[in-house]
Design a protein around this motif. Structure first.
Motif, PDB file in Angstrom:
ATOM      1  N   LEU A 164       9.980   4.102  -1.597  1.00  0.00           N
ATOM      2  CA  LEU A 164       8.672   3.461  -1.615  1.00  0.00           C
ATOM      3  C   LEU A 164       8.809   1.966  -1.836  1.00  0.00           C
ATOM      4  N   MET A 165       7.947   1.214  -1.162  1.00  0.00           N
ATOM      5  CA  MET A 165       7.874  -0.236  -1.323  1.00  0.00           C
ATOM      6  C   MET A 165       6.447  -0.549  -1.756  1.00  0.00           C
ATOM      7  N   ARG A 166       6.292  -1.172  -2.920  1.00  0.00           N
ATOM      8  CA  ARG A 166       4.954  -1.381  -3.492  1.00  0.00           C
ATOM      9  C   ARG A 166       4.218  -2.499  -2.773  1.00  0.00           C
ATOM     10  N   MET A 167       2.953  -2.229  -2.478  1.00  0.00           N
ATOM     11  CA  MET A 167       2.060  -3.195  -1.847  1.00  0.00           C
ATOM     12  C   MET A 167       0.753  -3.171  -2.635  1.00  0.00           C
ATOM     13  N   GLY A 168      -0.243  -3.881  -2.179  1.00  0.00           N
ATOM     14  CA  GLY A 168      -1.559  -3.812  -2.798  1.00  0.00           C
ATOM     15  C   GLY A 168      -1.737  -4.812  -3.919  1.00  0.00           C
ATOM     16  N   LYS A 169      -2.902  -4.697  -4.568  1.00  0.00           N
ATOM     17  CA  LYS A 169      -3.249  -5.622  -5.641  1.00  0.00           C
ATOM     18  C   LYS A 169      -2.815  -5.072  -6.992  1.00  0.00           C
ATOM     19  N   ARG A 193       4.420   1.572   0.934  1.00  0.00           N
ATOM     20  CA  ARG A 193       4.967   1.876   2.241  1.00  0.00           C
ATOM     21  C   ARG A 193       6.180   2.768   2.015  1.00  0.00           C
ATOM     22  N   VAL A 194       6.318   3.775   2.832  1.00  0.00           N
ATOM     23  CA  VAL A 194       7.538   4.581   2.831  1.00  0.00           C
ATOM     24  C   VAL A 194       8.450   3.916   3.857  1.00  0.00           C
ATOM     25  N   TYR A 205       1.578   5.513   1.591  1.00  0.00           N
ATOM     26  CA  TYR A 205       1.131   6.395   0.518  1.00  0.00           C
ATOM     27  C   TYR A 205       0.185   5.592  -0.367  1.00  0.00           C
ATOM     28  N   ALA A 206      -1.042   6.061  -0.476  1.00  0.00           N
ATOM     29  CA  ALA A 206      -2.037   5.413  -1.333  1.00  0.00           C
ATOM     30  C   ALA A 206      -2.465   6.428  -2.392  1.00  0.00           C
ATOM     31  N   PRO A 207      -1.872   6.374  -3.594  1.00  0.00           N
ATOM     32  CA  PRO A 207      -2.157   7.390  -4.608  1.00  0.00           C
ATOM     33  C   PRO A 207      -3.599   7.353  -5.116  1.00  0.00           C
ATOM     34  N   ARG A 208      -4.278   6.217  -5.011  1.00  0.00           N
ATOM     35  CA  ARG A 208      -5.655   6.102  -5.498  1.00  0.00           C
ATOM     36  C   ARG A 208      -6.676   6.124  -4.376  1.00  0.00           C
ATOM     37  N   GLY A 209      -6.253   6.436  -3.168  1.00  0.00           N
ATOM     38  CA  GLY A 209      -7.162   6.471  -2.041  1.00  0.00           C
ATOM     39  C   GLY A 209      -7.401   5.080  -1.473  1.00  0.00           C
ATOM     40  N   ARG A 210      -8.269   5.008  -0.479  1.00  0.00           N
ATOM     41  CA  ARG A 210      -8.561   3.726   0.172  1.00  0.00           C
ATOM     42  C   ARG A 210      -9.528   2.877  -0.638  1.00  0.00           C
TER      43      ARG A 210
END
Length: 110
Positions: A24-29, A36-37, A57-62
């Motif tokens: 996994l590569m962390r993205m987002g705020k 990203r896998v 992979y979005a563990p908290r949804g969109r």
């Protein structure tokens, strides 16, 4: 030198043997992670260089309106890397199981 059960695959750039992992590569705020896998060299940092994006992979949804976890993995790309000898991390293995790619790679495993 490759230690333990790390996989090796030959990259075309210079015919260099490299240990490749699906991870996994962390993205987002901040406090809102998406991942990203990716297929990456095992020596590169978590959010560093990668070879190919395999899925998300979005563990908290969109959004807060859609809080369910999202797993979107390209099974063909994942199988290509697994068959070439890439090792999946524990979390990515679980995600591959939910997407169905792991059962296709290792028939008979749950």
């Amino acid at each position: 030198m490759i230690l333990g059960s790390e996989a090796t695959t030959t990259r075309k750039a210079g015919n260099q043997t490299v240990a490749v992992k699906l991870r996994l590569m962390r993205m987002g705020k901040k406090k809102q992670p998406t991942y990203r896998v990716v297929a990456a060299d095992s020596r590169s940092p978590r959010d560093g260089r990668f070879i190919e994006i395999v899925g998300i992979y979005a563990p908290r949804g969109r959004s807060t309106a859609e809080p369910d976890a999202i797993v979107d993995i390209d099974n063909d790309k994942a199988l290509k890397w697994l068959r070439q000898g890439a090792q999946a991390t524990e979390r990515v293995e679980k995600l591959l199981r939910t997407s169905g790619a792991w059962a296709e790679f290792r028939p008979g495993s749950k």
